[in-house]
Scaffold this motif. Structure first.
Motif, mmCIF file in Angstrom:
data_model
loop_
_atom_site.group_PDB
_atom_site.id
_atom_site.type_symbol
_atom_site.label_atom_id
_atom_site.label_comp_id
_atom_site.label_asym_id
_atom_site.label_seq_id
_atom_site.Cartn_x
_atom_site.Cartn_y
_atom_site.Cartn_z
ATOM 1 N N ALA A 290 -9.925 24.624 -11.116
ATOM 2 C CA ALA A 290 -10.153 23.720 -9.982
ATOM 3 C C ALA A 290 -11.453 22.939 -10.159
ATOM 4 C CB ALA A 290 -10.185 24.514 -8.685
ATOM 5 N N THR A 291 -12.466 23.607 -10.666
ATOM 6 C CA THR A 291 -13.751 22.954 -10.870
ATOM 7 C C THR A 291 -13.656 21.890 -11.969
ATOM 8 O OG1 THR A 291 -14.861 24.997 -10.213
ATOM 9 C CG2 THR A 291 -16.193 23.369 -11.357
ATOM 10 N N LEU A 292 -12.830 22.176 -12.967
ATOM 11 C CA LEU A 292 -12.689 21.255 -14.101
ATOM 12 C C LEU A 292 -11.879 20.016 -13.748
ATOM 13 C CD1 LEU A 292 -13.382 21.132 -17.172
ATOM 14 C CD2 LEU A 292 -11.109 22.072 -17.581
ATOM 15 N N VAL A 293 -10.752 20.194 -13.052
ATOM 16 C CA VAL A 293 -9.826 19.063 -12.864
ATOM 17 C C VAL A 293 -9.490 18.754 -11.407
ATOM 18 C CG1 VAL A 293 -8.797 19.325 -15.153
ATOM 19 C CG2 VAL A 293 -7.756 20.514 -13.209
ATOM 20 N N GLU A 294 -10.115 19.452 -10.451
ATOM 21 C CA GLU A 294 -9.906 19.185 -9.027
ATOM 22 C C GLU A 294 -8.447 19.320 -8.587
ATOM 23 O OE1 GLU A 294 -12.187 16.483 -6.645
ATOM 24 O OE2 GLU A 294 -13.160 15.677 -8.428
ATOM 25 N N ILE A 295 -7.972 20.541 -8.484
ATOM 26 C CA ILE A 295 -6.637 20.787 -7.940
ATOM 27 C C ILE A 295 -6.736 21.096 -6.455
ATOM 28 C CG2 ILE A 295 -5.555 21.539 -10.092
ATOM 29 C CD1 ILE A 295 -6.120 24.452 -9.181
ATOM 30 N N ASP A 296 -5.642 20.823 -5.729
ATOM 31 C CA ASP A 296 -5.578 21.073 -4.284
ATOM 32 C C ASP A 296 -4.889 22.392 -3.964
ATOM 33 O OD1 ASP A 296 -6.474 18.355 -3.928
ATOM 34 O OD2 ASP A 296 -4.409 17.737 -4.330
ATOM 35 N N ILE A 297 -4.027 22.849 -4.874
ATOM 36 C CA ILE A 297 -3.219 24.031 -4.605
ATOM 37 C C ILE A 297 -2.968 24.799 -5.900
ATOM 38 C CG2 ILE A 297 -1.008 22.761 -4.858
ATOM 39 C CD1 ILE A 297 0.111 24.570 -2.594
ATOM 40 N N ALA A 298 -2.968 26.114 -5.790
ATOM 41 C CA ALA A 298 -2.564 26.977 -6.894
ATOM 42 C C ALA A 298 -1.348 27.765 -6.426
ATOM 43 C CB ALA A 298 -3.690 27.927 -7.287
ATOM 44 N N VAL A 299 -0.251 27.635 -7.156
ATOM 45 C CA VAL A 299 1.007 28.308 -6.826
ATOM 46 C C VAL A 299 1.217 29.430 -7.831
ATOM 47 C CG1 VAL A 299 3.509 28.021 -6.645
ATOM 48 C CG2 VAL A 299 1.986 26.192 -5.864
ATOM 49 N N ARG B 272 -12.894 32.894 -2.785
ATOM 50 C CA ARG B 272 -14.023 32.397 -1.982
ATOM 51 C C ARG B 272 -15.354 32.658 -2.683
ATOM 52 N NH1 ARG B 272 -10.628 34.106 2.293
ATOM 53 N NH2 ARG B 272 -11.568 36.182 2.432
ATOM 54 N N ARG B 273 -15.415 33.693 -3.507
ATOM 55 C CA ARG B 273 -16.649 34.012 -4.225
ATOM 56 C C ARG B 273 -16.826 33.141 -5.472
ATOM 57 N NH1 ARG B 273 -14.584 39.232 -3.634
ATOM 58 N NH2 ARG B 273 -14.503 39.618 -5.880
ATOM 59 N N TYR B 274 -15.726 32.674 -6.056
ATOM 60 C CA TYR B 274 -15.802 31.903 -7.307
ATOM 61 C C TYR B 274 -15.696 30.393 -7.097
ATOM 62 C CZ TYR B 274 -15.418 36.221 -10.022
ATOM 63 O OH TYR B 274 -15.647 37.456 -10.568
ATOM 64 N N ALA B 275 -14.870 29.967 -6.153
ATOM 65 C CA ALA B 275 -14.669 28.529 -5.897
ATOM 66 C C ALA B 275 -15.641 28.109 -4.803
ATOM 67 C CB ALA B 275 -13.232 28.257 -5.493
ATOM 68 N N THR B 276 -16.892 27.855 -5.191
ATOM 69 C CA THR B 276 -17.960 27.684 -4.204
ATOM 70 C C THR B 276 -18.404 26.245 -3.998
ATOM 71 O OG1 THR B 276 -19.555 28.125 -5.962
ATOM 72 C CG2 THR B 276 -18.857 30.006 -4.624
ATOM 73 N N GLN C 193 -13.626 24.187 -2.286
ATOM 74 C CA GLN C 193 -13.594 25.199 -1.227
ATOM 75 C C GLN C 193 -12.307 25.190 -0.416
ATOM 76 O OE1 GLN C 193 -17.117 24.698 1.146
ATOM 77 N NE2 GLN C 193 -18.492 25.452 -0.453
ATOM 78 N N GLN C 194 -11.622 24.069 -0.367
ATOM 79 C CA GLN C 194 -10.402 23.974 0.452
ATOM 80 C C GLN C 194 -9.137 24.309 -0.331
ATOM 81 O OE1 GLN C 194 -10.898 23.538 3.717
ATOM 82 N NE2 GLN C 194 -13.045 23.507 3.073
ATOM 83 N N LEU C 195 -9.305 24.819 -1.540
ATOM 84 C CA LEU C 195 -8.162 25.123 -2.401
ATOM 85 C C LEU C 195 -7.205 26.119 -1.742
ATOM 86 C CD1 LEU C 195 -6.820 24.957 -5.218
ATOM 87 C CD2 LEU C 195 -8.412 26.716 -5.977
#
Length: 320
Positions: free
Chosen positions: A244-253, A274-278, A283-285
């Motif tokens: 998510a940090t690398l490519v900005e995703i909105d959702i992980a399925v 919540r601890r890793y995606a800061t 944060q809204q992933l």
């Protein structure tokens, strides 16, 4: 004449499935054979040929304009070859050429099975309506695929999004891929079970030592089973957050057998995320279970074929 069907093949170590699929993702005709995974490469290809022969016998075959293949990997879409770990007879096997020949010269689009699952979930499943998604299969292995900017991004070789081999434990256990501390080495079903057994968990009277059995024990409050799933969730969260940090995703399925553990996996996963995606932009992933089930491979292979066909003829691409 306008053609509105594609042929889809889903090739794995257990089964070879095929279907004729229309533009809404409906599987109109199906065929399936067991994968003779321990036999020669030619014998495996014979099974693929039998599936295709069943489909070509359908009166609808004439409307099929392309073939999409989702295959266990590694795949090399640029070379048209596959080398599935669980099908030892296929090493750099020229699957695209052989399938095209068996399908009367139709164009063939090859993607890895994680990318096929991603295409299916984005077209008709849990990632529908999201322009930027990571979809994952967490099972015997851990694979995945990416949708970025509303488009499936399989990468040059068809393996982009292979999150299972991101290292999340720098000095961790050696992974069969050759690296260390990979997501797959921690979060796959067999590794969840292995860690529980090493920690002192024991199967019940039925002797079931699978990750599903560990999930049952975790639901019942077994501390070792809970800890094994928490460790898997932590690894998945670290990999998802890095992506998510690398490519900005909105959702992980997340699909595959391990996702069937439900809250035993998803509750600690969301907590760890919540601890890793800061950073503010991750944060809204959203993290959610896959919904396409056993048909994901076929639907995704069809989606990849429709997208490739649309790109080739300038038509409006199918939403994948």
């Amino acid at each position: 004449m306008h053609t509105d069907l594609v042929t889809a093949l889903d090739i794995g170590g257990t089964k070879i499935a095929g279907a004729l699929v229309d533009g809404s993702g409906t599987l109109l005709v199906r065929a399936q054979r067991p994968t003779p995974a321990r036999e020669s490469g030619e014998r495996v290809m014979e099974a693929v040929g039998e599936v295709l022969a069943e489909l070509t016998a359908s009166p609808l075959w004439g409307r099929a304009s392309a073939v999409g293949i989702g295959s266990a990997g590694p795949v090399d879409a640029s070379a048209g070859t596959v080398s599935p770990v669980n099908v030892p007879g296929w090493r750099d096997f020229p699957l695209v050429e052989r399938v095209s020949r068996a399908a009367g010269g139709l164009p063939v689009e090859l993607v890895g099975d994680g990318v096929a699952m991603t295409a299916a979930e984005h077209w008709l499943g849990a990632a529908r309506g999201y322009d930027n998604a990571l979809c994952m299969v967490v099972s015997t292995g851990v694979g995945g695929g990416l949708v970025l900017g509303g488009t499936l991004r399989p990468g040059p070789s068809g393996n982009a999004g292979h999150i299972g081999h991101i290292s999340v434990d720098l000095d961790g256990d050696p992974c069969p891929c050759g690296s260390r501390g990979c997501v797959e080495r921690i979060a796959s079903g067999p590794n969840i079970a292995r860690r529980a057994l090493e920690g002192g968990w024991r199967p019940g009277q039925d002797g079931d030592a699978s990750a599903a059995a560990v999930a049952v024990a975790a639901r019942a409050g077994d501390a070792v089973a809970v800890a094994s799933f928490e460790r898997a969730a932590q690894a998945l969260a670290a990999g998802i957050a890095a992506t998510a940090t690398l490519v900005e995703i909105d959702i992980a399925v997340i699909g595959g057998g391990v996702a069937g553990a439900g809250d035993v996996l998803f509750a600690p996963l969301r907590s760890a995320l919540r601890r890793y995606a800061t950073l503010s932009f991750v944060q809204q992933l959203t993290v959610t279970p896959a919904v396409m089930g056993n048909d994901a491979g076929l639907v995704g292979a069809a989606a990849a074929a429709f997208a490739a066909r649309a790109g080739a003829d300038g038509a409006v691409p199918v939403q994948v």
